[in-house]
Write a protein that holds these residues in place. Sequence first.
Motif, PDB file in Angstrom:
ATOM      1  N   LEU A   1       0.824  -1.208   0.000  1.00  0.00           N
ATOM      2  CA  LEU A   1       0.000   0.000   0.000  1.00  0.00           C
ATOM      3  C   LEU A   1       0.862   1.265   0.000  1.00  0.00           C
ATOM      4  CD1 LEU A   1      -2.896  -0.937   2.448  1.00  0.00           C
ATOM      5  CD2 LEU A   1      -3.011  -0.653  -0.031  1.00  0.00           C
ATOM      6  N   VAL A   2       1.936   1.269   0.767  1.00  0.00           N
ATOM      7  CA  VAL A   2       2.823   2.442   0.796  1.00  0.00           C
ATOM      8  C   VAL A   2       3.464   2.653  -0.568  1.00  0.00           C
ATOM      9  CG1 VAL A   2       4.963   3.345   1.790  1.00  0.00           C
ATOM     10  CG2 VAL A   2       3.232   2.354   3.280  1.00  0.00           C
ATOM     11  N   MET A   3       3.884   1.574  -1.213  1.00  0.00           N
ATOM     12  CA  MET A   3       4.493   1.715  -2.543  1.00  0.00           C
ATOM     13  C   MET A   3       3.474   2.220  -3.557  1.00  0.00           C
ATOM     14  SD  MET A   3       7.204  -1.390  -2.736  1.00  0.00           S
ATOM     15  CE  MET A   3       7.964  -0.762  -4.196  1.00  0.00           C
ATOM     16  N   ILE A   4       2.233   1.770  -3.463  1.00  0.00           N
ATOM     17  CA  ILE A   4       1.186   2.254  -4.378  1.00  0.00           C
ATOM     18  C   ILE A   4       0.936   3.742  -4.170  1.00  0.00           C
ATOM     19  CG2 ILE A   4      -1.294   2.082  -4.848  1.00  0.00           C
ATOM     20  CD1 ILE A   4      -0.987  -0.967  -4.444  1.00  0.00           C
ATOM     21  N   VAL A   5       0.943   4.188  -2.906  1.00  0.00           N
ATOM     22  CA  VAL A   5       0.756   5.616  -2.617  1.00  0.00           C
ATOM     23  C   VAL A   5       1.880   6.429  -3.244  1.00  0.00           C
ATOM     24  CG1 VAL A   5       0.806   7.334  -0.756  1.00  0.00           C
ATOM     25  CG2 VAL A   5      -0.632   5.301  -0.539  1.00  0.00           C
ATOM     26  N   PHE A   6       3.134   5.952  -3.123  1.00  0.00           N
ATOM     27  CA  PHE A   6       4.252   6.670  -3.739  1.00  0.00           C
ATOM     28  C   PHE A   6       4.115   6.717  -5.260  1.00  0.00           C
ATOM     29  CE2 PHE A   6       7.113   5.785   0.091  1.00  0.00           C
ATOM     30  CZ  PHE A   6       6.971   7.075   0.561  1.00  0.00           C
ATOM     31  N   ILE A   7       3.690   5.647  -5.874  1.00  0.00           N
ATOM     32  CA  ILE A   7       3.518   5.614  -7.334  1.00  0.00           C
ATOM     33  C   ILE A   7       2.431   6.592  -7.759  1.00  0.00           C
ATOM     34  CG2 ILE A   7       2.734   4.155  -9.247  1.00  0.00           C
ATOM     35  CD1 ILE A   7       4.245   1.834  -7.844  1.00  0.00           C
ATOM     36  N   ILE A   8       1.337   6.646  -7.009  1.00  0.00           N
ATOM     37  CA  ILE A   8       0.258   7.593  -7.325  1.00  0.00           C
ATOM     38  C   ILE A   8       0.749   9.031  -7.180  1.00  0.00           C
ATOM     39  CG2 ILE A   8      -1.980   8.463  -6.509  1.00  0.00           C
ATOM     40  CD1 ILE A   8      -2.693   5.518  -5.887  1.00  0.00           C
TER      41      ILE A   8
END
Length: 147
Positions: free
Chosen positions: A22-29
Amino acid sequence: MTFYTLSYLEKHQQMNQLINNLVMIVFIILIAIMAVKYFRHRLITRYRDFGIIFFLLLLLFAGFQITDMEKNTTKQAQTSQMVPFIKSVAMDHHVKTSQVVVNSTTLTDGIIVRIKDADYRVNLSDSGDNYTLTRAHVIDHRVKLEK
């Protein structure tokens, strides 16, 4: 002393991996948002700078996740061995799995198993495919139960 139930062991195997993803997805967004803003307003370089910062944070976080991957894989393999062990102990002692708790999340020699109110020390064979339970007495009877 902290004891863990079967439901705790089953639920928390994937929890850390889910949080990391989830943290990596937030950074990608965030990187995508900054890229769109930068391409719309090329003269405002703060969007590019924020995008670079988020990208570097993503790389840093991915690096931490990769270094922990081997350790987590080994730990998850050991934790996944604990679930059939608890079920086996419950079946052998004719109790529900909810009445069996252990003081470790990994199956190792010397852990304490509490069946109802009785404590036992686990002695694993060298191959790890069988065990014996020896009656044990704990010094500190204060127990924290993780469900």
